[in-house]
Design an enzyme around this catalytic site. Structure first.
Site: not given
Length: 221
Positions: A185, A151
Site C-alpha cells: 500500500d 495489513d
C-alpha cells in the site's frame, strides 16, 4: 532508468512486502496488536475487499460477497498487467526517471497485494484465534482467488477531542490516523503521490532540440 534497474526495484519491494506479510501471518493471530511506540503499532488485520474495507457487494445485492471478491481479484490482475505494459513502454521510450520510478513502485505494490488475493487462501490456514500455518495439511482457509490481503502497519499519531472553536467538527472525537496498511500500500500511495506532485517532470517530453544538445555535450568530437 533502465528496465533492469526498475526490475531490481520491483523485486526488492516485493520481497520486503511478502516477507513482512508471511512473518505476520505465521507469528500473529488476527486482531493482535503490539505497541512498538505510542505512535506506531504492529496490528494484524486482513482486508478482503477494496480500499478502506469496502466491497463491491456493498453497492449491489445482485452479486454475493464471494463473486464480488472474485471480480475484484480479476480486475486487479488486469490492472497490474496494464501497468506492466506501461512500464515496459516507458522504459523502451526512455521516458523520465521520475515516471519510470513511480510506475515501478506502483506496479510492485499492486503485484504484492495481488499475490495475497490470489494465493494466500490456499497457502495459509485461518488466523482467527490462532497463528496461521504455512501450507497446512488440510488445505488453506479459502480457495484460489479468494485470499485476504494482510495489513499490519498502524500509526495512531494523535487521538483526542478537537477544539470547540473549530467549525463543524469542534468538540468531536478525532484520531489520526486509523487505517492499517502494508508495504505494498505504501508503494502504491507513494507512486501515485510522486505522479501528482511531480506531474510536469514525470510526463515531460524531451524535444528533439534537447536530445541533440544532450548528444552534442556527450560527444564533443
Amino acid at each position: 532508468m533502465s528496465l533492469k534497474k526498475a526490475s531490481i526495484l520491483i523485486i526488492t519491494i516485493l520481497l520486503i512486502d511478502q516477507i513482512s506479510k508471511i512473518y505476520i501471518k505465521t507469528h500473529f493471530h488476527l486482531g493482535e496488536d503490539i505497541k512498538v511506540f505510542s505512535w506506531f503499532h504492529i496490528a494484524f488485520i486482513e482486508n478482503n475487499g477494496m480500499a478502506w474495507g469496502t466491497k463491491l457487494s456493498d453497492f449491489t445485492t445482485l452479486i454475493s460477497d464471494r463473486t464480488a471478491k472474485l471480480i475484484l481479484t480479476l480486475f486487479r490482475i488486469i490492472a497490474v498487467t496494464g501497468i506492466a505494459f506501461w512500464l515496459v513502454d516507458v522504459t523502451k521510450k526512455k521516458k523520465s526517471k521520475i515516471l519510470i520510478f513511480a510506475i515501478s513502485i506502483i506496479f510492485a505494490g499492486a503485484l504484492g497485494n495481488i499475490i495475497d488475493s490470489v494465493f494466500y487462501g490456499i497457502l495459509f490456514s485461518d488466523s482467527v484465534m490462532q497463528v496461521a500455518t504455512f501450507l497446512p495439511e488440510g488445505g488453506g482457509y479459502d480457495s484460489i482467488f479468494h485470499g485476504n490481503v494482510v495489513d499490519m502497519l498502524h500509526f495512531p499519531i494523535w487521538n483526542g477531542i478537537l477544539p470547540e472553536q473549530l467549525p463543524l467538527i469542534g468538540g468531536k472525537h478525532f484520531s489520526f490516523f486509523d487505517p492499517v496498511f502494508n508495504v505494498a500500500d505504501m508503494a502504491i500511495s507513494s507512486g501515485i503521490g510522486i505522479l501528482i506532485m511531480f506531474n510536469k517532470k514525470a510526463f515531460h517530453e524531451t524535444s528533439k532540440t534537447d536530445r541533440s544538445d544532450s548528444e552534442s555535450h556527450s560527444n564533443p568530437n
